[in-house]
Design an enzyme around this catalytic site. Structure first.
Site, PDB file in Angstrom:
ATOM      1  N   ARG A   1       0.855  -1.185   0.000  1.00 34.80           N
ATOM      2  CA  ARG A   1       0.000   0.000   0.000  1.00 34.80           C
ATOM      3  C   ARG A   1       0.893   1.238   0.000  1.00 34.80           C
ATOM      4  O   ARG A   1       2.006   1.205   0.535  1.00 34.80           O
ATOM      5  CB  ARG A   1      -0.898   0.025   1.242  1.00 34.80           C
ATOM      6  CG  ARG A   1      -1.845  -1.153   1.368  1.00 34.80           C
ATOM      7  CD  ARG A   1      -2.640  -1.056   2.667  1.00 34.80           C
ATOM      8  NE  ARG A   1      -3.586  -2.153   2.806  1.00 34.80           N
ATOM      9  CZ  ARG A   1      -3.326  -3.288   3.462  1.00 34.80           C
ATOM     10  NH1 ARG A   1      -2.145  -3.463   4.020  1.00 34.80           N
ATOM     11  NH2 ARG A   1      -4.236  -4.241   3.549  1.00 34.80           N
TER      12      ARG A   1
ATOM     13  N   LYS B   1      -2.387  -2.744   7.906  1.00 38.19           N
ATOM     14  CA  LYS B   1      -3.599  -2.290   8.586  1.00 38.19           C
ATOM     15  C   LYS B   1      -3.804  -3.063   9.888  1.00 38.19           C
ATOM     16  O   LYS B   1      -3.546  -4.258   9.954  1.00 38.19           O
ATOM     17  CB  LYS B   1      -4.812  -2.483   7.669  1.00 38.19           C
ATOM     18  CG  LYS B   1      -4.904  -1.445   6.560  1.00 38.19           C
ATOM     19  CD  LYS B   1      -6.200  -1.592   5.802  1.00 38.19           C
ATOM     20  CE  LYS B   1      -6.370  -0.497   4.759  1.00 38.19           C
ATOM     21  NZ  LYS B   1      -7.634  -0.625   4.018  1.00 38.19           N
TER      22      LYS B   1
ATOM     23  N   HIS C   1      -2.343   3.029  -5.753  1.00 42.40           N
ATOM     24  CA  HIS C   1      -3.049   1.787  -5.415  1.00 42.40           C
ATOM     25  C   HIS C   1      -3.218   0.879  -6.635  1.00 42.40           C
ATOM     26  O   HIS C   1      -3.381  -0.333  -6.493  1.00 42.40           O
ATOM     27  CB  HIS C   1      -4.414   2.107  -4.804  1.00 42.40           C
ATOM     28  CG  HIS C   1      -4.825   1.110  -3.760  1.00 42.40           C
ATOM     29  ND1 HIS C   1      -4.131   0.931  -2.579  1.00 42.40           N
ATOM     30  CD2 HIS C   1      -5.847   0.214  -3.730  1.00 42.40           C
ATOM     31  CE1 HIS C   1      -4.717  -0.015  -1.867  1.00 42.40           C
ATOM     32  NE2 HIS C   1      -5.747  -0.473  -2.539  1.00 42.40           N
TER      33      HIS C   1
ATOM     34  N   ARG D   1      -0.704  -1.816  -6.782  1.00 46.13           N
ATOM     35  CA  ARG D   1      -1.057  -2.936  -5.891  1.00 46.13           C
ATOM     36  C   ARG D   1      -2.035  -3.876  -6.589  1.00 46.13           C
ATOM     37  O   ARG D   1      -1.877  -5.099  -6.563  1.00 46.13           O
ATOM     38  CB  ARG D   1      -1.663  -2.371  -4.606  1.00 46.13           C
ATOM     39  CG  ARG D   1      -2.100  -3.402  -3.570  1.00 46.13           C
ATOM     40  CD  ARG D   1      -2.469  -2.658  -2.292  1.00 46.13           C
ATOM     41  NE  ARG D   1      -3.211  -3.458  -1.339  1.00 46.13           N
ATOM     42  CZ  ARG D   1      -2.643  -4.248  -0.445  1.00 46.13           C
ATOM     43  NH1 ARG D   1      -1.335  -4.388  -0.412  1.00 46.13           N
ATOM     44  NH2 ARG D   1      -3.362  -4.930   0.423  1.00 46.13           N
TER      45      ARG D   1
ATOM     46  N   HIS E   1      -4.092  -9.107   3.435  1.00 49.25           N
ATOM     47  CA  HIS E   1      -5.539  -9.143   3.653  1.00 49.25           C
ATOM     48  C   HIS E   1      -5.862 -10.100   4.796  1.00 49.25           C
ATOM     49  O   HIS E   1      -5.382 -11.230   4.810  1.00 49.25           O
ATOM     50  CB  HIS E   1      -6.262  -9.623   2.384  1.00 49.25           C
ATOM     51  CG  HIS E   1      -6.271  -8.614   1.282  1.00 49.25           C
ATOM     52  ND1 HIS E   1      -6.497  -8.939  -0.036  1.00 49.25           N
ATOM     53  CD2 HIS E   1      -6.097  -7.260   1.300  1.00 49.25           C
ATOM     54  CE1 HIS E   1      -6.444  -7.852  -0.773  1.00 49.25           C
ATOM     55  NE2 HIS E   1      -6.212  -6.826   0.010  1.00 49.25           N
TER      56      HIS E   1
ATOM     57  N   TYR F   1     -10.029 -10.174  -7.035  1.00 47.08           N
ATOM     58  CA  TYR F   1      -9.123 -10.242  -8.186  1.00 47.08           C
ATOM     59  C   TYR F   1      -9.451 -11.413  -9.104  1.00 47.08           C
ATOM     60  O   TYR F   1      -9.057 -11.408 -10.268  1.00 47.08           O
ATOM     61  CB  TYR F   1      -7.670 -10.336  -7.710  1.00 47.08           C
ATOM     62  CG  TYR F   1      -7.240  -9.088  -6.992  1.00 47.08           C
ATOM     63  CD1 TYR F   1      -7.021  -7.891  -7.678  1.00 47.08           C
ATOM     64  CD2 TYR F   1      -7.071  -9.080  -5.615  1.00 47.08           C
ATOM     65  CE1 TYR F   1      -6.652  -6.735  -7.012  1.00 47.08           C
ATOM     66  CE2 TYR F   1      -6.693  -7.934  -4.933  1.00 47.08           C
ATOM     67  CZ  TYR F   1      -6.491  -6.768  -5.643  1.00 47.08           C
ATOM     68  OH  TYR F   1      -6.135  -5.621  -4.982  1.00 47.08           O
TER      69      TYR F   1
END
Length: 312
Positions: A159, A183, A252, A255, A278, A287
């Site tokens: 990110r 995150k 982004h 990514r 994730h 995806y």
């Protein structure tokens, strides 16, 4: 207890006990500000905020013309507040337990960068680097830094916030080993394996070594401070325009391109999930929709059945 004071308590909990990022806290505060202003909820006793009032507030959000994704986020933030209040036994029953909320949002596929544009962009910046005669100038140093950022975005799928906040102690430029704080303060590791990418990182480090050692961050700007997310976005836009790339590029999108290209090469989606950081496989599975779109195109244009023609 008054709603406004309980929200402050919850924000404190998110900031110091859950260690959420400053960006997330700011988003929470903005969402709560909107909630408190609705029918002066701020001054109400929390027991007065029942499911009827909450439903009314959600309907109000729809009248503002907000996107379903934004409304869903605001509802999730409120749910978090009332879950916390119930857990801390400040309220007996979370009113959301008695509500059925279904916010449908359109599935938007992640936008990727066409490979020809990635090639064009990297070729352009490497040519700039090659043409600068004074290797001691800040112009040369800044181009090397910009290339290092672009290479890192494309080769790791990080990110933009993770690149901007990368600590100098978290990267081994010899091995290409990077420790990333993602995150929710979840740590993961990823490797830079392409030699050219490693080389540019090494050159960047040699040029900025003194500044990097004086700061905790790896990427440094002209003022010897952290190379911010906004600066990275503006840098990409600058080179996109100069390289005459018509496709609009954002950090982004690198990514998304990283994940999509790995999937197209047959990499297991769970490995991609780990590399992207994730927490849920469902986030990564978006995806597969892009891959299915490409699969349809391949089958329509490449399948050998196209060459089998039978005349009656």
């Amino acid at each position: 207890m008054i709603v406004s004071s309980l929200i402050e308590e919850f924000i404190f909990h998110c900031k110091f006990e859950r260690n959420l990022t400053a960006k997330t806290i700011k988003a929470y505060e903005n969402d709560f500000k909107q909630f408190k202003e609705f029918k002066d909820i701020s001054s109400l006793n929390v027991i007065e905020v029942d499911k009827v009032l909450l439903k009314e507030y959600i309907r109000h959000l729809y009248t503002l013309g907000l996107k379903p994704k934004s409304i869903k986020r605001k509802v999730v933030v409120l749910k978090g507040l009332f879950n916390y209040l119930e857990f801390e036994e400040i309220i007996e029953i979370n009113p959301f337990r008695k509500m059925r909320i279904s916010i449908k949002q359109e599935k938007t596929l992640p936008k990727t960068i066409e490979m020809k544009n990635i090639r064009k962009l990297l070729k352009y910046v490497y040519e700039i680097k090659h043409n600068i005669k004074d290797k001691n100038s800040f112009k040369y140093k800044s181009v090397v830094r910009d290339i290092a950022v672009l290479e890192l975005l494309f080769s790791t799928g990080l990110r933009v916030s993770e690149v901007s906040n990368l600590k100098s102690s978290s990267i081994n430029i010899v091995s290409g080993y990077i420790k990333v704080m993602g995150k929710g303060n979840k740590e993961r590791t990823i490797h830079v394996c392409e030699q050219e990418s490693k080389n540019i990182l090494k050159e960047y480090f040699s040029l900025f070594k003194e500044d990097i050692q004086n700061k905790e961050y790896f990427f440094i700007n002209r003022l010897k401070k952290r190379f911010s997310e906004q600066s990275i976005s503006l840098m990409i836009k600058k080179y996109q325009n100069k390289a005459k790339i018509e496709q609009h590029l954002t950090p982004h999108m690198f990514r998304h391109s990283f994940a999509t290209m790995l999937l197209e090469e047959g990499v297991d989606i769970r490995y991609i999930q780990g590399m992207l950081g994730h927490s849920s496989i469902s986030t990564t599975q978006i995806y597969t929709h892009i891959d299915n779109k490409k699969q349809k195109k391949i089958l329509a244009t490449k399948h050998p059945r196209r060459n089998l023609i039978f005349s009656s």
